[in-house]
Design a protein around this motif. Sequence first.
Motif, short mmCIF file in Angstrom:
data_model
loop_
_atom_site.label_atom_id
_atom_site.label_comp_id
_atom_site.label_asym_id
_atom_site.label_seq_id
_atom_site.Cartn_x
_atom_site.Cartn_y
_atom_site.Cartn_z
N PRO A 49 0.79 -1.25 0.00
CA PRO A 49 0.01 0.15 -0.06
C PRO A 49 0.84 1.34 0.00
O PRO A 49 2.05 1.34 0.51
N ARG A 50 0.24 2.34 -0.71
CA ARG A 50 0.98 3.51 -0.73
C ARG A 50 1.22 4.14 0.77
O ARG A 50 0.40 4.23 1.41
N LEU A 51 2.28 4.74 1.02
CA LEU A 51 2.91 5.13 2.24
C LEU A 51 2.12 6.66 2.30
O LEU A 51 2.77 7.39 1.36
N ALA A 52 1.33 6.91 3.32
CA ALA A 52 0.88 8.27 3.58
C ALA A 52 0.93 8.37 5.05
O ALA A 52 0.92 7.62 5.85
N PRO A 53 0.71 9.88 5.37
CA PRO A 53 0.96 10.09 6.92
C PRO A 53 -0.24 9.42 7.53
O PRO A 53 0.02 9.21 8.65
N GLN A 54 -1.35 9.00 6.98
CA GLN A 54 -2.49 8.91 7.77
C GLN A 54 -2.39 7.17 7.83
O GLN A 54 -3.20 6.36 8.00
N SER A 55 -1.48 6.68 6.96
CA SER A 55 -1.76 5.12 6.85
C SER A 55 -1.13 4.28 8.05
O SER A 55 -1.39 3.02 8.00
N ASP A 56 -0.73 4.98 9.12
CA ASP A 56 -0.17 4.18 10.13
C ASP A 56 0.08 5.25 11.29
O ASP A 56 0.34 6.08 11.19
N PRO A 57 -0.56 4.71 12.30
CA PRO A 57 -0.68 5.75 13.58
C PRO A 57 0.54 6.05 14.22
O PRO A 57 0.72 7.46 14.64
N SER B 228 2.20 -0.33 15.13
CA SER B 228 2.47 -0.35 13.88
C SER B 228 2.24 -1.36 12.90
O SER B 228 2.31 -2.54 13.68
N THR B 229 1.87 -1.24 11.92
CA THR B 229 1.78 -2.51 10.90
C THR B 229 3.46 -3.04 10.36
O THR B 229 4.24 -2.18 10.86
N PRO B 230 3.45 -4.28 10.34
CA PRO B 230 4.99 -4.67 10.06
C PRO B 230 5.57 -3.87 9.01
O PRO B 230 6.88 -3.66 9.28
N ILE C 210 10.15 2.58 10.32
CA ILE C 210 9.76 3.87 10.08
C ILE C 210 9.55 4.34 11.41
O ILE C 210 9.92 5.27 12.25
N ALA C 211 8.57 3.51 12.09
CA ALA C 211 7.91 3.98 13.42
C ALA C 211 8.85 4.00 14.61
O ALA C 211 8.83 4.82 15.40
N LEU C 212 9.63 2.77 14.68
CA LEU C 212 10.66 2.89 15.60
C LEU C 212 11.78 4.03 15.65
O LEU C 212 12.03 4.64 16.74
N GLU C 213 12.02 4.47 14.47
CA GLU C 213 12.68 5.53 14.10
C GLU C 213 12.27 6.70 14.79
O GLU C 213 12.73 7.63 15.64
#
Length: 334
Positions: A162-170, A284-286, A291-294
């Motif tokens: 899926p396309r990466l977008a600001p709203q795609s992952d909390p 976070s999704t796998p 990115i979320a860890l960073e």
Amino acid sequence: MLAKPFVPKMPASDRVRRVVATGIGSSEAQARYFAWLLNTFTDIPACFVPLAAFVVPVGPWASDQTLAIFSQGLSSNARLALDQAGAFTHTLVFTSATGAGQQAAGRPDRADLLAKWVKAGAEIVPFPIEDEYTLLIRIIGPACGFVAAHQFVEALPGSRLPRLAPQSDPLLRLADSSIGAALGADLTSQIDGWRSGGVILLPAPAGEFAQNVACKFVEGLFWDAPVLIEPLQLAHGPFQQLAAAPKPVWIFQGPTATDADLAGRAVTMLRSIGIEPLVVPFPSTPALAPIALELLLDPVFADQVRRLDIDQVNWPGKGLDGPVYHLAGPAAAS
């Protein structure tokens, strides 16, 4: 990068196949992540190969494969792989380096090498930032390199990513959210106890490309590296070691019921030996975990560097790493 996604100049679809990804330092995790994304969301098989494998010439196996090199600043030893790019059918270079930027930084040798590789057919996939080499630890580049890998894979023909977008992952909003601040405060409250290491449990498959988490301790604070494991690994050595010599434990709990069950079982085990772990919600999704860890950990470690007055510009041993760091030669030295 999220607001204005980079659209890579894609080669013919049949040129990106059987990818061999490599990188070292903070780039290793990006290369491993890139290979995982390809294997999971495309029909293109990929593997990670350590940069040290390119010390010797590659074999004929490379002739039908794509070489993908991650190197934020075109570090010296990236040349070990780049100089063998001709053995592969296609080459991708994920980097922050540009010809103009390297010329401006007084590194015409790197600018010349970059131009040489582009002329030979290498495809450059850029990401910020170019001048982060003044610090030992990389903060901006690792997160942006992960984003570049994601955006490249999502743009491949037939990709299921899926396309990466600001709203795609909390967790992509962590840098600006009260949730991120609260989690960071919990981590900061315990971090002083990690000088001699500890154990971090990560939901699968984040452990496959979480090398930069250890870098934050080692290169950021000059502390011992933590042991990074997934929950099932706890019972196969780390638990017994903790029972013999207790150390702090963080558990990053994923969003699923299975993640919650595994985290609960780990907490039960650790409490039985007198360790109270810090459980950190990690929804976070796998595919977006690194990115979320960073975004979650960078503010924590930046604050610690400031609090301890750690000199990240004149780091211990600076200038003495040449025998290994410049194995490929001084022409592309940092």
